[in-house]
Design a protein around this motif. Structure first.
Motif, mmCIF file in Angstrom:
data_model
loop_
_atom_site.group_PDB
_atom_site.id
_atom_site.type_symbol
_atom_site.label_atom_id
_atom_site.label_comp_id
_atom_site.label_asym_id
_atom_site.label_seq_id
_atom_site.Cartn_x
_atom_site.Cartn_y
_atom_site.Cartn_z
ATOM 1 N N GLN A 135 -14.749 -1.155 8.640
ATOM 2 C CA GLN A 135 -14.388 -0.904 8.295
ATOM 3 C C GLN A 135 -14.775 0.549 8.391
ATOM 4 O O GLN A 135 -14.222 1.634 7.144
ATOM 5 C CB GLN A 135 -13.921 -1.317 6.265
ATOM 6 C CG GLN A 135 -13.058 -2.669 6.199
ATOM 7 C CD GLN A 135 -12.933 -3.108 4.442
ATOM 8 O OE1 GLN A 135 -14.331 -2.438 4.067
ATOM 9 N NE2 GLN A 135 -12.160 -4.300 5.006
ATOM 10 N N GLY A 142 -7.427 5.263 4.762
ATOM 11 C CA GLY A 142 -6.522 4.480 4.516
ATOM 12 C C GLY A 142 -5.949 3.440 6.301
ATOM 13 O O GLY A 142 -5.649 2.663 6.802
ATOM 14 N N GLN A 143 -5.190 4.849 6.612
ATOM 15 C CA GLN A 143 -4.563 4.093 7.693
ATOM 16 C C GLN A 143 -4.700 4.599 8.281
ATOM 17 O O GLN A 143 -4.569 3.218 9.982
ATOM 18 C CB GLN A 143 -3.441 5.397 7.697
ATOM 19 C CG GLN A 143 -2.169 5.390 6.454
ATOM 20 C CD GLN A 143 -0.850 6.897 6.730
ATOM 21 O OE1 GLN A 143 -1.702 8.064 6.855
ATOM 22 N NE2 GLN A 143 -0.251 7.309 5.882
ATOM 23 N N SER A 145 -4.240 9.177 7.339
ATOM 24 C CA SER A 145 -5.462 9.260 6.020
ATOM 25 C C SER A 145 -6.399 8.374 6.582
ATOM 26 O O SER A 145 -5.850 7.715 7.023
ATOM 27 C CB SER A 145 -4.562 8.995 4.877
ATOM 28 O OG SER A 145 -4.087 7.917 5.083
ATOM 29 N N ASN A 167 1.145 -1.078 -0.031
ATOM 30 C CA ASN A 167 -0.166 -0.047 -0.037
ATOM 31 C C ASN A 167 0.799 1.454 -0.075
ATOM 32 O O ASN A 167 1.587 1.635 0.467
ATOM 33 C CB ASN A 167 -0.609 0.162 1.249
ATOM 34 C CG ASN A 167 -2.268 -0.771 1.240
ATOM 35 O OD1 ASN A 167 -2.406 -1.577 -0.020
ATOM 36 N ND2 ASN A 167 -2.886 -1.726 2.564
ATOM 37 N N PHE A 203 -8.784 -3.676 3.005
ATOM 38 C CA PHE A 203 -7.759 -2.420 2.388
ATOM 39 C C PHE A 203 -6.228 -2.876 3.014
ATOM 40 O O PHE A 203 -5.448 -2.612 2.468
ATOM 41 C CB PHE A 203 -7.792 -1.432 3.844
ATOM 42 C CG PHE A 203 -8.958 -0.965 2.902
ATOM 43 C CD1 PHE A 203 -8.993 0.418 2.276
ATOM 44 C CD2 PHE A 203 -10.439 -0.757 3.181
ATOM 45 C CE1 PHE A 203 -10.388 1.030 1.673
ATOM 46 C CE2 PHE A 203 -11.608 -0.187 3.331
ATOM 47 C CZ PHE A 203 -11.527 0.708 2.623
ATOM 48 N N SER A 247 -12.750 -6.534 -4.413
ATOM 49 C CA SER A 247 -12.804 -6.062 -2.838
ATOM 50 C C SER A 247 -13.861 -5.909 -1.965
ATOM 51 O O SER A 247 -14.197 -5.960 -1.098
ATOM 52 C CB SER A 247 -11.812 -4.708 -2.645
ATOM 53 O OG SER A 247 -13.046 -3.463 -3.361
ATOM 54 N N VAL A 260 -8.370 3.277 8.953
ATOM 55 C CA VAL A 260 -8.467 1.757 8.456
ATOM 56 C C VAL A 260 -6.922 0.899 9.666
ATOM 57 O O VAL A 260 -7.972 -0.336 9.966
ATOM 58 C CB VAL A 260 -9.506 0.966 7.896
ATOM 59 C CG1 VAL A 260 -9.661 0.008 6.877
ATOM 60 C CG2 VAL A 260 -10.306 2.221 6.855
ATOM 61 N N CYS A 261 -6.640 0.901 8.741
ATOM 62 C CA CYS A 261 -5.035 -0.333 9.184
ATOM 63 C C CYS A 261 -4.917 -0.573 10.621
ATOM 64 O O CYS A 261 -5.206 -0.396 11.649
ATOM 65 C CB CYS A 261 -3.975 0.171 8.692
ATOM 66 S SG CYS A 261 -4.500 -0.128 7.098
ATOM 67 N N GLN A 287 -11.252 2.271 -7.550
ATOM 68 C CA GLN A 287 -11.641 0.945 -6.118
ATOM 69 C C GLN A 287 -12.305 2.090 -5.506
ATOM 70 O O GLN A 287 -13.451 1.186 -4.977
ATOM 71 C CB GLN A 287 -9.589 1.407 -5.837
ATOM 72 C CG GLN A 287 -10.344 0.327 -4.673
ATOM 73 C CD GLN A 287 -8.738 0.105 -3.871
ATOM 74 O OE1 GLN A 287 -7.838 1.520 -4.000
ATOM 75 N NE2 GLN A 287 -8.972 -0.208 -2.513
ATOM 76 N N GLU A 301 -8.567 -3.160 -7.537
ATOM 77 C CA GLU A 301 -9.219 -4.450 -6.469
ATOM 78 C C GLU A 301 -10.719 -4.244 -7.005
ATOM 79 O O GLU A 301 -11.539 -3.656 -6.153
ATOM 80 C CB GLU A 301 -9.254 -2.731 -5.605
ATOM 81 C CG GLU A 301 -7.372 -2.763 -5.004
ATOM 82 C CD GLU A 301 -7.194 -4.049 -3.739
ATOM 83 O OE1 GLU A 301 -7.937 -5.165 -4.873
ATOM 84 O OE2 GLU A 301 -5.449 -4.435 -3.823
#
Length: 519
Positions: free
Chosen positions: A349, A398-399, A396, A38, A424, A114, A401-402, A75, A111
């Motif tokens: 998510q 995406g960050q 961000s 990613n 993700f 997904s 979510v992680c 995506q 993706e």
């Protein structure tokens, strides 16, 4: 025919290098998988090929020659009244239909799996394999990549490389390279140790020439040592050469990256406090209907049990009620037994962490049941280690979510409910998550459509199918019921055969054997 040709493309973002593509092309009929961690620049590269305008923070140098008609399915699709899987399927169908009657077609997919369930993924695999349209596909779904791609573009050290072959062949190639790198590292390390021992011998020997011998004056010692001076100079020179070689080889030797499974800290009070007796159930759900939005979604027709360390993978088509099921367990809204020590962590998510000035590390360490090194490894696996000192409010989407996933995985829970945790994540993170799930000491129910991920897990399979929750226990009961019905039919058939004088002995023996096998 060459559809796309890339001549030394350099992509930068915020005044730093993002990606370099030296010389690559896409030809008619090719099915290429584009993979990388990613943030490596996969989507940016695809947007350039799709001739989309980038923001001013990006710089692009080089040349892309295009001789094709293309369709791009991004995506992030527009929201609407349809589910993610339905929207994805419509967009894919539209793109394929658009290119069907056009020459030199190229499908650019970011993706595509997904939001698709397993049935929809199989539909897409069949669609792509039947089509003669060339494809460039960004994906982290290893099963999907292996079934549709004949080439792999992979990003390594900020450069895009080409591998001609299936994804499985690429994995084997990658594994061989990793083993070679480890072998070479061990050989170089061994050679370096030999050089150091040789240097120490020479160094100590050189020192003996510079020391005055006991009982001799300096002048006597020098006169007696004149014949050995040449040897002394050779030893000193050899010693210096060895020192130079050692410094050079030290600078060149590089330890390959090695991944170790998460280990639990012995005697960690947080883990001990969360333990449930192996003889106790963590959760027991009674027979009942599961309803939502004023309608019945499915039924639990057989008592569903979860032991203190069970790992369960829940599958089923989109819309059957998997997320509703997890939410109802989280909120303890299903009838049944919930262990008094049960602490439930839920990952979705769509959950947004409250904006705070706490740093990512401070927030995780405050609640982690693991030791610091294991917690840091989870961060590394999710590519968050370098953001450890950043405020959570600065992450961000995406960050975030992680981070939510890391917070749940390491949190003080003994039942984790994970709803599509791999969506993700890149391939390296998915594989690391599979290792984590296998080693996790407590119970877990996770929803996933990633077949390669599911295959790696030592987990029990539950499925929502035909408006019923099918667990291993209910599956056995169904099987037993089916066997009982078949047994009764065979016994009835045997009675009929015995009454029929025309029946052969061999036929009677055959039916008797079938009855014995079922019994």
């Amino acid at each position: 025919m060459e559809l796309i040709k890339i001549d030394y493309l350099q992509i930068g973002v915020a005044a730093s290098k993002l990606l370099t593509v030296s010389n690559l092309s896409i030809n008619s009929g090719q099915k290429i998988g584009l993979i990388g961690n990613n943030g490596a620049g996969k989507t940016t590269l695809m947007r350039i090929l799709a001739q989309e305008k980038l923001t001013d923070s990006f710089t692009v140098k080089g040349r892309v020659s295009s001789n094709c008609n293309f369709a791009y399915v991004s995506q992030l699709l527009d929201a609407g009244d349809k589910s993610g899987g339905q929207r994805e399927k419509l967009a894919l169908n539209k793109a394929v239909t658009q290119l069907k009657n056009m020459p030199n077609g190229l499908l650019l997919l970011d993706e595509p799996t997904s939001n698709l369930d397993i049935t929809q993924q199989q539909w897409l695999i069949k669609l792509i394999n039947k089509s003669k349209i060339a494809c460039l596909i960004i994906s982290h779904d290893q099963n999907f990549l292996n079934k549709v791609c004949d080439s792999i573009w992979y990003i390594q050290n900020k450069e895009v490389h080409n591998f001609s072959g299936t994804y499985e062949e690429f994995r084997s190639f990658n594994e061989d390279q990793r083993k070679r790198a480890e072998t070479t590292y061990e050989q170089k390390k061994k050679h370096l140790e030999q050089l150091k021992r040789s240097y120490n011998l020479h160094f100590n020997k050189a020192r003996t020439f510079s020391h005055n011998k006991k009982g001799l004056s300096s002048s006597d010692w020098r006169s007696k040592s004149m014949g050995k001076q040449k040897t002394a100079n050779n030893v000193i020179r050899a010693s210096k050469n060895l020192a130079s070689r050692i410094n050079k080889e030290k600078a060149e030797i590089k330890k390959p990256q090695m991944h170790h499974a998460i280990t639990l800290k012995n005697g960690n009070n947080a883990i001990t406090d969360l333990s449930i007796s192996p003889k106790s159930k963590a959760l027991r759900l009674e027979k009942q209907q599961v309803n939502a939005y004023g309608q019945e979604l499915f039924s639990i027709t057989q008592e569903a049990n979860l032991t203190y360390s069970s790992k369960v993978v829940l599958t089923g088509q989109n819309g059957v009620g998997k997320t509703v099921f997890l939410k109802k367990i989280k909120n303890r809204q299903l009838t049944g037994f919930y262990n008094s020590k049960l602490k439930i962590g839920y990952f979705n998510q769509n959950i947004v962490t409250s904006q705070t000035d706490k740093t990512l590390l401070d927030s995780l360490f405050a609640t982690s049941i693991f030791d610091d090194s294991s917690t840091m490894q989870v961060l590394g696996d999710l590519h968050l280690r370098q953001y450890g000192r950043h405020k959570i409010s600065d992450l961000s989407g995406g960050q975030l979510v992680c981070f939510n996933l890391a917070k749940i995985l390491t949190g003080q829970y003994n039942l984790l409910l994970l709803d599509e945790p791999t969506n993700f994540l890149d391939i390296a993170s998915v594989n690391a998550l599979a290792e984590f799930v296998t080693a996790y000491p407590f119970a877990m129910i996770l929803v996933s459509h990633d077949q390669a991920f599911i295959k790696q897990l030592e987990a029990v399979k539950w499925q929502i199918k035909d408006r019923c929750l099918i667990t291993s226990a209910s599956q056995k009961k169904r099987s037993r019921k089916s066997n009982d019905n078949e047994l009764e039919l065979l016994k009835f058939k045997l009675d009929q055969l015995m009454l029929d004088s025309q029946t052969s002995i061999s036929e009677i023996k055959r039916v008797k054997k079938q009855i014995q096998n079922l019994q």
